[in-house]
Write a protein that holds these residues in place. Structure first.
Motif, mmCIF file in Angstrom:
data_model
loop_
_atom_site.group_PDB
_atom_site.id
_atom_site.type_symbol
_atom_site.label_atom_id
_atom_site.label_comp_id
_atom_site.label_asym_id
_atom_site.label_seq_id
_atom_site.Cartn_x
_atom_site.Cartn_y
_atom_site.Cartn_z
ATOM 1 N N MET A 37 63.780 -53.669 -23.044
ATOM 2 C CA MET A 37 62.910 -52.523 -23.314
ATOM 3 C C MET A 37 61.633 -52.964 -24.000
ATOM 4 S SD MET A 37 64.231 -50.538 -26.749
ATOM 5 C CE MET A 37 62.708 -49.653 -26.897
ATOM 6 N N THR A 38 60.580 -52.169 -23.828
ATOM 7 C CA THR A 38 59.338 -52.320 -24.577
ATOM 8 C C THR A 38 58.914 -50.927 -24.996
ATOM 9 O OG1 THR A 38 58.682 -54.291 -23.360
ATOM 10 C CG2 THR A 38 56.929 -53.077 -24.475
ATOM 11 N N LYS A 39 58.501 -50.800 -26.258
ATOM 12 C CA LYS A 39 58.146 -49.487 -26.795
ATOM 13 C C LYS A 39 56.920 -49.616 -27.683
ATOM 14 C CE LYS A 39 59.026 -45.164 -28.054
ATOM 15 N NZ LYS A 39 58.560 -44.103 -27.219
ATOM 16 N N ALA A 40 55.865 -48.861 -27.359
ATOM 17 C CA ALA A 40 54.687 -48.784 -28.219
ATOM 18 C C ALA A 40 55.081 -48.066 -29.506
ATOM 19 C CB ALA A 40 53.569 -48.031 -27.509
ATOM 20 N N LEU A 41 54.499 -48.485 -30.616
ATOM 21 C CA LEU A 41 54.812 -47.889 -31.914
ATOM 22 C C LEU A 41 53.648 -46.993 -32.345
ATOM 23 C CD1 LEU A 41 56.294 -51.048 -33.640
ATOM 24 C CD2 LEU A 41 57.527 -49.172 -32.552
ATOM 25 N N LYS A 42 53.797 -45.689 -32.151
ATOM 26 C CA LYS A 42 52.681 -44.790 -32.440
ATOM 27 C C LYS A 42 52.311 -44.777 -33.919
ATOM 28 C CE LYS A 42 55.142 -40.427 -32.969
ATOM 29 N NZ LYS A 42 55.209 -39.045 -32.564
ATOM 30 N N GLU A 48 53.741 -53.121 -30.588
ATOM 31 C CA GLU A 48 54.879 -52.724 -29.774
ATOM 32 C C GLU A 48 56.076 -53.600 -30.111
ATOM 33 O OE1 GLU A 48 53.620 -53.254 -25.701
ATOM 34 O OE2 GLU A 48 54.039 -55.399 -25.732
ATOM 35 N N THR A 50 59.487 -55.326 -28.329
ATOM 36 C CA THR A 50 60.067 -55.727 -27.052
ATOM 37 C C THR A 50 61.430 -56.316 -27.346
ATOM 38 O OG1 THR A 50 57.910 -56.178 -26.074
ATOM 39 C CG2 THR A 50 59.806 -57.228 -25.029
#
Length: 137
Positions: A37-42, A48, A50
């Motif tokens: 998974m990869t997720k941007a961190l708002k 992000e 990964t």
């Protein structure tokens, strides 16, 4: 859907040359990396996380590389040997962890066994626009 990556371009001729240039020889298998998974961190614009899964077939040796990120390795199976420039070589088994910082150069990464596979996951915190892995350091 899980996207399979060729770590460090492992399946390309250029990576094979880099692997040889790193002094590991062309006969050792390279790792197989799966993008979990990869997720941007708002809350942290431009950053992000990964998560990747890495399979080390028996005898795997990685080329020298750099992540320009915080990376935490957690070993799931087998025994691996890890090290960064200026640090000591560490032998890790299932349940052990290893940390690489943004300024570290990963100089040692290999399966400790010539007969048994190893597997680990890596949690990476990085700048979203930077590549996951850089060779040639």
């Amino acid at each position: 859907m899980m996207k399979v990556l060729a770590l460090l371009g492992a399946l390309t001729p250029a990576a094979a040359l880099a692997h040889d240039a790193a002094g590991h020889g062309g006969s050792a298998p390279l790792p197989v990396v799966s993008d979990v998974m990869t997720k941007a961190l708002k809350d942290y614009p431009g950053k992000e996380i990964t998560l990747i899964s890495v399979d080390y077939p028996p005898g795997t040796v990685e080329p020298i590389h750099h992540h320009d990120a915080h990376a935490v390795v957690y070993v799931l199976q087998g025994t691996i040997v890890m090290g960064v420039k200026g640090g000591r070589e560490q032998t890790l088994k299932a349940g052990d962890t290893f940390y690489e910082g943004p300024d570290d150069i990963h100089t040692i990464g290999r399966n400790a066994s010539q007969t048994e596979p190893a597997k680990f996951v890596v949690f990476i915190l990085k700048d979203a626009k930077k590549p996951l892995v850089m060779l040639g350091l």
